[in-house]
Design a protein around this motif. Structure first.
Motif, PDB file in Angstrom:
ATOM      1  N   THR A 191      12.628   7.319   7.070  1.00 50.90           N
ATOM      2  CA  THR A 191      14.017   6.965   7.336  1.00 50.90           C
ATOM      3  C   THR A 191      14.770   6.861   6.030  1.00 50.90           C
ATOM      4  OG1 THR A 191      15.454   5.367   8.451  1.00 50.90           O
ATOM      5  CG2 THR A 191      13.554   4.486   7.255  1.00 50.90           C
ATOM      6  N   ILE A 192      16.101   6.918   6.089  1.00 53.56           N
ATOM      7  CA  ILE A 192      16.940   6.793   4.900  1.00 53.56           C
ATOM      8  C   ILE A 192      17.301   5.325   4.712  1.00 53.56           C
ATOM      9  CG2 ILE A 192      19.123   7.449   3.837  1.00 53.56           C
ATOM     10  CD1 ILE A 192      19.004  10.054   5.401  1.00 53.56           C
ATOM     11  N   LEU A 193      17.022   4.781   3.541  1.00 53.70           N
ATOM     12  CA  LEU A 193      17.272   3.383   3.246  1.00 53.70           C
ATOM     13  C   LEU A 193      18.391   3.253   2.220  1.00 53.70           C
ATOM     14  CD1 LEU A 193      13.591   2.106   3.017  1.00 53.70           C
ATOM     15  CD2 LEU A 193      15.127   2.074   4.988  1.00 53.70           C
ATOM     16  N   PRO A 194      19.007   2.072   2.132  1.00 52.75           N
ATOM     17  CA  PRO A 194      20.125   1.902   1.192  1.00 52.75           C
ATOM     18  C   PRO A 194      19.679   2.008  -0.266  1.00 52.75           C
ATOM     19  CG  PRO A 194      20.096   0.160   2.852  1.00 52.75           C
ATOM     20  CD  PRO A 194      18.797   0.880   2.973  1.00 52.75           C
ATOM     21  N   LYS A 195      20.644   2.367  -1.104  1.00 51.19           N
ATOM     22  CA  LYS A 195      20.475   2.314  -2.546  1.00 51.19           C
ATOM     23  C   LYS A 195      21.243   1.095  -3.050  1.00 51.19           C
ATOM     24  CE  LYS A 195      20.018   7.323  -3.142  1.00 51.19           C
ATOM     25  NZ  LYS A 195      20.558   8.543  -3.827  1.00 51.19           N
ATOM     26  N   GLU A 220      26.324  -3.661  -4.655  1.00 51.20           N
ATOM     27  CA  GLU A 220      26.631  -2.572  -3.722  1.00 51.20           C
ATOM     28  C   GLU A 220      25.368  -2.058  -3.055  1.00 51.20           C
ATOM     29  OE1 GLU A 220      29.779   0.717  -4.364  1.00 51.20           O
ATOM     30  OE2 GLU A 220      27.859   1.672  -4.881  1.00 51.20           O
ATOM     31  N   ALA A 221      25.457  -1.834  -1.738  1.00 51.55           N
ATOM     32  CA  ALA A 221      24.386  -1.199  -0.969  1.00 51.55           C
ATOM     33  C   ALA A 221      24.980   0.023  -0.275  1.00 51.55           C
ATOM     34  CB  ALA A 221      23.804  -2.166   0.051  1.00 51.55           C
ATOM     35  N   LYS A 222      24.424   1.203  -0.570  1.00 51.28           N
ATOM     36  CA  LYS A 222      24.973   2.457  -0.063  1.00 51.28           C
ATOM     37  C   LYS A 222      23.901   3.215   0.720  1.00 51.28           C
ATOM     38  CE  LYS A 222      27.516   4.806  -2.857  1.00 51.28           C
ATOM     39  NZ  LYS A 222      27.959   5.688  -3.984  1.00 51.28           N
ATOM     40  N   VAL A 223      24.254   3.667   1.942  1.00 44.06           N
ATOM     41  CA  VAL A 223      23.341   4.435   2.782  1.00 44.06           C
ATOM     42  C   VAL A 223      23.888   5.859   2.917  1.00 44.06           C
ATOM     43  CG1 VAL A 223      22.177   4.606   5.004  1.00 44.06           C
ATOM     44  CG2 VAL A 223      22.758   2.356   4.080  1.00 44.06           C
ATOM     45  N   GLU A 224      23.148   6.815   2.423  1.00 44.25           N
ATOM     46  CA  GLU A 224      23.601   8.213   2.429  1.00 44.25           C
ATOM     47  C   GLU A 224      23.065   8.943   3.660  1.00 44.25           C
ATOM     48  OE1 GLU A 224      22.346   9.675  -1.345  1.00 44.25           O
ATOM     49  OE2 GLU A 224      23.983   8.708  -2.435  1.00 44.25           O
ATOM     50  N   ASP A 225      23.561   8.545   4.839  1.00 42.93           N
ATOM     51  CA  ASP A 225      23.214   9.215   6.091  1.00 42.93           C
ATOM     52  C   ASP A 225      24.496   9.436   6.884  1.00 42.93           C
ATOM     53  OD1 ASP A 225      23.892   6.738   7.032  1.00 42.93           O
ATOM     54  OD2 ASP A 225      21.899   6.245   7.825  1.00 42.93           O
ATOM     55  N   ALA A 226      24.375   9.644   8.182  1.00 45.96           N
ATOM     56  CA  ALA A 226      25.557   9.938   8.994  1.00 45.96           C
ATOM     57  C   ALA A 226      26.560   8.790   9.015  1.00 45.96           C
ATOM     58  CB  ALA A 226      25.132  10.276  10.417  1.00 45.96           C
ATOM     59  N   THR A 242      36.817   0.205   8.170  1.00 48.28           N
ATOM     60  CA  THR A 242      36.843  -0.609   6.953  1.00 48.28           C
ATOM     61  C   THR A 242      36.995  -2.072   7.347  1.00 48.28           C
ATOM     62  OG1 THR A 242      37.833   1.160   5.629  1.00 48.28           O
ATOM     63  CG2 THR A 242      38.009  -1.076   4.783  1.00 48.28           C
ATOM     64  N   LEU A 243      36.072  -2.894   6.881  1.00 52.94           N
ATOM     65  CA  LEU A 243      36.135  -4.340   7.087  1.00 52.94           C
ATOM     66  C   LEU A 243      36.195  -5.003   5.715  1.00 52.94           C
ATOM     67  CD1 LEU A 243      33.313  -4.743   9.760  1.00 52.94           C
ATOM     68  CD2 LEU A 243      35.764  -4.513  10.176  1.00 52.94           C
ATOM     69  N   GLU A 244      37.093  -5.981   5.561  1.00 55.43           N
ATOM     70  CA  GLU A 244      37.245  -6.626   4.254  1.00 55.43           C
ATOM     71  C   GLU A 244      37.513  -8.116   4.440  1.00 55.43           C
ATOM     72  OE1 GLU A 244      39.391  -5.714  -0.059  1.00 55.43           O
ATOM     73  OE2 GLU A 244      40.038  -4.662   1.758  1.00 55.43           O
ATOM     74  N   PHE A 245      36.900  -8.897   3.557  1.00 53.14           N
ATOM     75  CA  PHE A 245      37.062 -10.353   3.610  1.00 53.14           C
ATOM     76  C   PHE A 245      37.226 -10.861   2.187  1.00 53.14           C
ATOM     77  CE2 PHE A 245      35.143 -14.611   3.351  1.00 53.14           C
ATOM     78  CZ  PHE A 245      35.930 -15.279   4.267  1.00 53.14           C
ATOM     79  N   LYS A 246      38.237 -11.710   1.952  1.00 53.86           N
ATOM     80  CA  LYS A 246      38.497 -12.276   0.630  1.00 53.86           C
ATOM     81  C   LYS A 246      38.526 -13.797   0.717  1.00 53.86           C
ATOM     82  CE  LYS A 246      41.174  -8.335  -1.101  1.00 53.86           C
ATOM     83  NZ  LYS A 246      42.468  -7.894  -1.708  1.00 53.86           N
ATOM     84  N   SER A 247      38.112 -14.440  -0.381  1.00 56.00           N
ATOM     85  CA  SER A 247      38.101 -15.900  -0.372  1.00 56.00           C
ATOM     86  C   SER A 247      38.247 -16.433  -1.789  1.00 56.00           C
ATOM     87  CB  SER A 247      36.808 -16.433   0.248  1.00 56.00           C
ATOM     88  OG  SER A 247      35.680 -16.089  -0.551  1.00 56.00           O
ATOM     89  N   THR A 248      38.709 -17.671  -1.865  1.00 58.39           N
ATOM     90  CA  THR A 248      38.787 -18.408  -3.128  1.00 58.39           C
ATOM     91  C   THR A 248      38.047 -19.722  -2.937  1.00 58.39           C
ATOM     92  OG1 THR A 248      40.948 -17.450  -3.640  1.00 58.39           O
ATOM     93  CG2 THR A 248      40.317 -19.433  -4.834  1.00 58.39           C
ATOM     94  N   SER A 283      27.524   4.462   5.027  1.00 58.99           N
ATOM     95  CA  SER A 283      27.864   3.049   4.875  1.00 58.99           C
ATOM     96  C   SER A 283      27.844   2.627   3.405  1.00 58.99           C
ATOM     97  CB  SER A 283      26.865   2.199   5.661  1.00 58.99           C
ATOM     98  OG  SER A 283      27.029   0.831   5.383  1.00 58.99           O
ATOM     99  N   VAL A 284      28.883   1.915   3.003  1.00 56.49           N
ATOM    100  CA  VAL A 284      28.957   1.331   1.664  1.00 56.49           C
ATOM    101  C   VAL A 284      29.366  -0.139   1.820  1.00 56.49           C
ATOM    102  CG1 VAL A 284      30.006   1.405  -0.614  1.00 56.49           C
ATOM    103  CG2 VAL A 284      29.601   3.536   0.643  1.00 56.49           C
ATOM    104  N   HIS A 285      28.461  -1.044   1.435  1.00 52.94           N
ATOM    105  CA  HIS A 285      28.711  -2.477   1.547  1.00 52.94           C
ATOM    106  C   HIS A 285      28.827  -3.034   0.126  1.00 52.94           C
ATOM    107  CE1 HIS A 285      27.602  -6.492   3.714  1.00 52.94           C
ATOM    108  NE2 HIS A 285      28.768  -6.529   3.113  1.00 52.94           N
ATOM    109  N   THR A 286      29.998  -3.564  -0.218  1.00 54.08           N
ATOM    110  CA  THR A 286      30.266  -4.009  -1.585  1.00 54.08           C
ATOM    111  C   THR A 286      30.697  -5.466  -1.594  1.00 54.08           C
ATOM    112  OG1 THR A 286      31.006  -1.778  -2.173  1.00 54.08           O
ATOM    113  CG2 THR A 286      31.593  -3.560  -3.678  1.00 54.08           C
ATOM    114  N   TYR A 287      30.082  -6.216  -2.521  1.00 50.99           N
ATOM    115  CA  TYR A 287      30.521  -7.581  -2.776  1.00 50.99           C
ATOM    116  C   TYR A 287      30.916  -7.680  -4.242  1.00 50.99           C
ATOM    117  CZ  TYR A 287      30.453 -12.559  -3.724  1.00 50.99           C
ATOM    118  OH  TYR A 287      30.799 -13.831  -4.135  1.00 50.99           O
TER     119      TYR A 287
END
Length: 431
Positions: free
Chosen positions: A266-270, A304-310, A366-372, A313-317
């Motif tokens: 399977t393809i896993l995140p980088k 960052e976690a990036k999945v190079e499949d269909a 696109t989902l985004e969440f910001k906080s202080t 997905s790019v998940h960034t904090y």
């Protein structure tokens, strides 16, 4: 643990009533560092030596380590994060040493507890780390190198009739720290590089009902960090020093699965980490018996976690720390007793973002969440003491439960009330 607390309190009371003078110890370690609010503008011999091996040239014939971090599991006292080190003078210019059982690096981030990481398949972190110290110094220059190694493995064989199943788990960290110190009369600056390669694998095979094999491992696992710090006297008569510092680090790895038959692949995140931090502060004496260090810091980090499949997905904090305020005060009441006060508070501006192709048919999302937020208020103020007996020093933080409930020496109350939250020990046998 309880007996140790009573012993320390007894020694403290006896020395308080005495006028014995001790002045040859070199206090340092996690207990002192955290009591001063983990202050980057306060020098600490043990913390500096572990961050930059060039400092081993300045503390020869020195034994140091952490006796442990106090915690309670159920009704039993336990200690964690224990390690020990020793540094010898081999010649006027050269020193050699060892640091045992001190876990370093970012393995806790690397060994992720989810379906993509090692921990979900039973791989443990490397154990019993070993770091070797080597230093060379001239009057104006010091160089140090510290190779680091830690590993862990486990095997399992299960044979039943003609069935043979084999499982193997492994993990390892291998790298080194390199550092230097350059002195310019009373001023100096230092630089250090920390490099590690972290690896893990989980491998299984069976020969019935048909031959099958599966292997999860990582590609990459490189961890690299750099640090610079200076010490510049702005007021030489009063020994007021300006202390700037900056640090940069990167860390990346790619989980990989290979199997036979290939249907299990399977393809896993980088994964990738990046952080940048720095600040500037002041270190100065306070009258004859005290030292004060204070300053402001900043920081930026990105994961960052990036999945190079269909799904693509790019998940960034990402997050900013701006500012962080530190203040640390150390006061020597008498030669054998030091008191410490630390304050640390930071503000964080963070953002979490997920982009992918979601649903069927796939639609870009696109989902985004910001906080202080602010740093944990429980760790804002720290207190600590240091006990110095001739060449030996015992340094630690004062446990918050002790301040709230008292030591209960007479009543023997079993409620958690550590005298020391973290305590370190060191011995200077340099003549």
């Amino acid at each position: 643990m309880k007996s140790f607390k009573l012993l320390v309190l007894f020694i403290f009371a006896v020395l308080l009533l005495s006028n014995v003078s001790y002045s040859q110890s070199i206090p340092g370690g996690t207990g002192r560092y955290e009591a001063l609010g983990s202050n980057p503008f306060m020098l600490d011999p043990v913390v500096d030596l572990n961050n930059n091996p060039a400092w081993s040239t300045q503390y020869k014939n020195y034994v140091f380590g952490d006796l442990g971090r106090g915690k309670v599991t159920g009704d039993q006292y336990q200690l964690s994060d224990q390690y020990a080190g020793i540094n010898f003078k081999a010649s006027k210019e050269i020193n050699l040493g060892l640091v045992l059982n001190k876990t370093e690096g970012m393995w806790s981030d690397f060994n992720r507890d989810n379906s993509y990481g090692a921990n979900a398949n039973g791989v443990s972190a490397p154990i019993v780390p070993l770091k070797v110290l080597f230093g060379y110094a001239t009057p104006n220059f010091a160089f140090g190198i510290a190779p680091y190694y830690a590993s862990w493995s486990q095997d399992s064989n299960n044979t039943t009739g003609t069935s043979d199943q084999k499982l193997t788990w492994k993990s390892m960290s291998l790298g080194a720290q390199v550092g230097m110190i350059y002195k310019m009369n009373a001023d100096w600056f230092e630089g250090s590089i920390n490099f590690k390669m972290n690896s893990y694998s989980y491998e299984g095979s069976t020969n019935t009902p048909s031959a099958m094999s599966y292997k999860l491992e990582n590609e990459g696992g490189m961890e690299l960090s750099l640090g610079l710090r200076g010490w510049f006297l702005a007021n030489k008569p009063n020994k007021v020093a300006i202390v700037p510092y900056v640090g940069f680090g990167i860390y990346s790895w790619n989980p990989k699965v290979t199997s036979s038959p290939a249907a299990f692949t399977t393809i896993l995140p980088k994964y990738s980490h990046m952080n940048l931090n720095g600040g500037v502060g002041v270190n100065m004496p306070v009258m004859e018996n005290g030292t004060l260090a204070t300053g402001l810091s900043f920081g930026y980090s990105k994961i960052e976690a990036k999945v190079e499949d269909a799904t693509n997905s790019v998940h960034t904090y990402s997050g900013f720390m701006l500012p962080k305020f530190n203040i640390g005060l150390e006061w020597k009441f008498v030669d054998w007793l030091s008191g410490r006060l630390g304050y640390s508070r930071a503000f964080y501006y963070s953002s979490e973002k997920l982009t992918d192709n979601y649903g069927s048919p796939a639609v870009a999302r696109t989902l985004e969440f910001k906080s202080t937020t602010a740093s944990d208020p429980v760790q804002t103020i720290n207190l600590g003491i240091g006990l110095h007996f001739d060449r030996f020093s015992l340094d630690g933080t004062i446990g918050e439960r002790l301040l709230k409930n008292g030591p209960f020496i007479i009543t023997n109350n079993t409620e958690e009330n550590d005298f020391y939250g973290v305590f370190s020990a060191s011995y200077n046998f340099n003549r």
